[in-house]
Motif scaffolding. Structure first.
Motif, PDB file in Angstrom:
ATOM      1  N   ILE A  84       0.835  -1.199   0.000  1.00 19.55           N
ATOM      2  CA  ILE A  84       0.000   0.000   0.000  1.00 19.55           C
ATOM      3  C   ILE A  84       0.875   1.255   0.000  1.00 19.55           C
ATOM      4  CG2 ILE A  84      -1.603   1.350   1.406  1.00 19.55           C
ATOM      5  CD1 ILE A  84      -2.844  -1.296   2.307  1.00 19.55           C
ATOM      6  N   THR A  85       1.944   1.248   0.802  1.00 24.58           N
ATOM      7  CA  THR A  85       2.830   2.412   0.872  1.00 24.58           C
ATOM      8  C   THR A  85       3.521   2.670  -0.461  1.00 24.58           C
ATOM      9  OG1 THR A  85       3.229   1.989   3.224  1.00 24.58           O
ATOM     10  CG2 THR A  85       4.808   3.392   2.063  1.00 24.58           C
ATOM     11  N   ILE A  86       4.087   1.621  -1.046  1.00 19.65           N
ATOM     12  CA  ILE A  86       4.839   1.786  -2.307  1.00 19.65           C
ATOM     13  C   ILE A  86       3.936   2.293  -3.425  1.00 19.65           C
ATOM     14  CG2 ILE A  86       6.090   0.553  -4.117  1.00 19.65           C
ATOM     15  CD1 ILE A  86       7.223  -1.273  -1.922  1.00 19.65           C
ATOM     16  N   PHE A  87       2.803   1.619  -3.644  1.00 20.67           N
ATOM     17  CA  PHE A  87       1.939   1.983  -4.769  1.00 20.67           C
ATOM     18  C   PHE A  87       1.211   3.303  -4.496  1.00 20.67           C
ATOM     19  CE2 PHE A  87       2.582  -2.450  -5.824  1.00 20.67           C
ATOM     20  CZ  PHE A  87       2.618  -2.432  -7.215  1.00 20.67           C
ATOM     21  N   SER A  88       0.909   3.601  -3.246  1.00 23.48           N
ATOM     22  CA  SER A  88       0.253   4.873  -2.947  1.00 23.48           C
ATOM     23  C   SER A  88       1.166   6.049  -3.279  1.00 23.48           C
ATOM     24  CB  SER A  88      -0.160   4.923  -1.476  1.00 23.48           C
ATOM     25  OG  SER A  88      -1.132   3.959  -1.185  1.00 23.48           O
ATOM     26  N   PHE A  89       2.430   5.949  -2.911  1.00 23.59           N
ATOM     27  CA  PHE A  89       3.362   7.039  -3.202  1.00 23.59           C
ATOM     28  C   PHE A  89       3.640   7.144  -4.696  1.00 23.59           C
ATOM     29  CE2 PHE A  89       4.532   7.063   1.334  1.00 23.59           C
ATOM     30  CZ  PHE A  89       4.552   8.437   1.536  1.00 23.59           C
ATOM     31  N   ILE A  90       3.849   6.012  -5.361  1.00 25.68           N
ATOM     32  CA  ILE A  90       4.138   6.058  -6.802  1.00 25.68           C
ATOM     33  C   ILE A  90       2.966   6.661  -7.572  1.00 25.68           C
ATOM     34  CG2 ILE A  90       4.527   4.638  -8.850  1.00 25.68           C
ATOM     35  CD1 ILE A  90       6.148   2.738  -7.116  1.00 25.68           C
ATOM     36  N   LEU A  91       1.749   6.118  -7.339  1.00 25.81           N
ATOM     37  CA  LEU A  91       0.587   6.599  -8.079  1.00 25.81           C
ATOM     38  C   LEU A  91       0.171   7.994  -7.629  1.00 25.81           C
ATOM     39  CD1 LEU A  91      -1.550   3.319  -8.169  1.00 25.81           C
ATOM     40  CD2 LEU A  91      -0.114   4.271  -9.974  1.00 25.81           C
ATOM     41  N   GLY A  92       0.240   8.265  -6.302  1.00 24.81           N
ATOM     42  CA  GLY A  92      -0.163   9.574  -5.807  1.00 24.81           C
ATOM     43  C   GLY A  92       0.714  10.695  -6.343  1.00 24.81           C
ATOM     44  N   VAL A  93       2.031  10.480  -6.322  1.00 16.94           N
ATOM     45  CA  VAL A  93       2.952  11.511  -6.824  1.00 16.94           C
ATOM     46  C   VAL A  93       2.821  11.664  -8.333  1.00 16.94           C
ATOM     47  CG1 VAL A  93       5.385  12.115  -7.104  1.00 16.94           C
ATOM     48  CG2 VAL A  93       4.575  11.202  -4.918  1.00 16.94           C
ATOM     49  N   TYR A  94       2.692  10.533  -9.034  1.00 16.16           N
ATOM     50  CA  TYR A  94       2.608  10.604 -10.500  1.00 16.16           C
ATOM     51  C   TYR A  94       1.355  11.345 -10.952  1.00 16.16           C
ATOM     52  CZ  TYR A  94       2.099   9.181 -15.352  1.00 16.16           C
ATOM     53  OH  TYR A  94       1.925   9.180 -16.709  1.00 16.16           O
ATOM     54  N   PHE A  95       0.200  10.988 -10.388  1.00 15.26           N
ATOM     55  CA  PHE A  95      -1.034  11.603 -10.862  1.00 15.26           C
ATOM     56  C   PHE A  95      -1.227  13.000 -10.299  1.00 15.26           C
ATOM     57  CE2 PHE A  95      -2.051   7.167 -11.838  1.00 15.26           C
ATOM     58  CZ  PHE A  95      -2.517   7.319 -13.133  1.00 15.26           C
ATOM     59  N   SER A  96      -0.446  13.401  -9.304  1.00 13.81           N
ATOM     60  CA  SER A  96      -0.480  14.802  -8.898  1.00 13.81           C
ATOM     61  C   SER A  96       0.143  15.684  -9.973  1.00 13.81           C
ATOM     62  CB  SER A  96       0.260  14.986  -7.572  1.00 13.81           C
ATOM     63  OG  SER A  96       1.652  14.734  -7.722  1.00 13.81           O
TER      64      SER A  96
END
Length: 361
Positions: free
Chosen positions: A149-161
């Protein structure tokens, strides 16, 4: 008189204030440990009180098991005989005839002085053994879920921001909201039906053979069995985390210091990862303890539906059987893990963010 009391109080508390000024983080840790101790004490007292209010007790459960294990004709005779003579003696032997607070202080004395959690009143197995055999399974499942959850949340959250306002951003935000609002129980049932209909995955979450028989085979079989439970825990947690990280990144990117950095010619990747991304760690670290607590509480239903031998399923069995020793040990242990996680989150915040200094004005 008031001034005398105030002077005495200052003299008594002066060493504590000096220690707090000299070692602010250490004093904060000590304060959290004291708070955790008080909370665990009150929690245990509440559990004993609630179990005392529940109808029936462990002796009734033991007798009912004996009744169902015998023939119907003999069971009635045994129940009548036991209810007259042996039932009260059994309660006295187990200490259930005492008020709940006396039972609790006796339990505390056994745990603190003798380091003994007691035995299960149903299986007669040591409580520490039962917990140690189950807690590893729950920790593995929940920690793996937290890492993904931590890895994918940061990757997707930062990318789509960085893609705010695009169709892809709207689509991901919508699906994250759906996952965050989707009932976890319904998701588990759907995954269980999927495994049953397709046969691609087993309907149980644990191999049918022990690890010492074939360690390598057990690892691959375990990964195959745990995939759907892990997927359900991952989908249940990533929605809220992804939305939080994306929103935090967008908030940081709109701050004046980001505009100042860009006006000075700082490259975009440094703006994102060296400045804005670092400030998104604070809210996630704060919420990670609650996320871990949510994973542990949600694993109760998960372990029951997928027959996973974890601490949640052990808790369910102990509550239904009113095994007070096992119930209390489980609740105290899980609560201790959650409180430690919250304390560690606050300590990590102080280490990550130089603006946070506990105990300093």
């Amino acid at each position: 008189m008031r001034k005398i009391l105030q002077r005495i109080t200052n003299i008594i508390l002066k060493p504590f204030y000096a220690f707090k000024r000299r070692f602010p983080l250490l004093s904060y840790i000590v304060n959290r440990l004291l708070t955790m101790t008080i909370m665990l004490f009150l929690l245990g007292l509440a559990v004993f009180g609630l179990m005392a209010l529940a109808p029936g007790d462990i002796v009734d459960q033991i007798m009912l098991q004996q009744i169902f294990s015998e023939s119907q004709g003999r069971a009635g005779q045994n129940w009548q005989m036991m209810s007259a003579d042996q039932l009260d003696a059994r309660r006295t032997e187990l200490g259930l005839d005492k008020p709940f607070y006396i039972q609790y202080f006796k339990w505390l004395n056994r745990v603190i002085v003798h380091h003994d959690l007691g035995v299960s009143l149903i299986s007669r197995a040591p409580v520490s053994f039962l917990i140690s055999t189950r807690i590893i399974n729950s920790l593995v499942l929940n920690l793996i879920s937290l890492v993904f959850i931590t890895i994918f949340s940061f990757i997707l959250g930062v990318y789509f921001s960085t893609k705010a306002g695009t169709r892809a951003d709207y689509a991901v935000t919508f699906f994250a909201l759906v996952l965050h609002a989707f009932p976890g129980l319904l998701l588990l049932i759907l995954l269980q039906l999927f495994a049953s209909v397709t046969g691609l995955f087993p309907v149980t979450a644990y191999p049918s053979f022990p690890i010492y028989e074939a360690p390598v085979k057990f690892v691959f079989s375990y990964l195959h069995h745990i995939f759907l439970p892990l997927l359900s825990a991952f989908l249940g947690g990533i929605g809220g985390s992804l939305r939080m990280i994306r929103a935090t990144m967008l908030d940081q990117l709109g701050q004046p210091y980001i505009t100042s950095l860009r006006s000075r010619g700082i490259t975009e990747w440094r703006v994102y990862f060296a400045h804005a991304f670092r400030n998104t760690l604070n809210p996630y670290i704060t919420s990670s303890a609650n996320l871990l607590a949510g994973l542990f509480s949600g694993s109760l239903i998960l372990e029951i539906i997928f027959a996973y031998p974890g601490i949640g399923r052990l808790m369910y069995e102990a509550v239904t059987q009113q095994d007070i020793n096992l119930v209390l040990a489980n609740i105290m242990f899980i609560s201790f893990l959650v409180l430690v996680g919250m304390a560690l989150a606050d300590i990590i915040l102080a280490l990550v963010d130089p603006r946070i200094r506990y105990g300093k004005e």
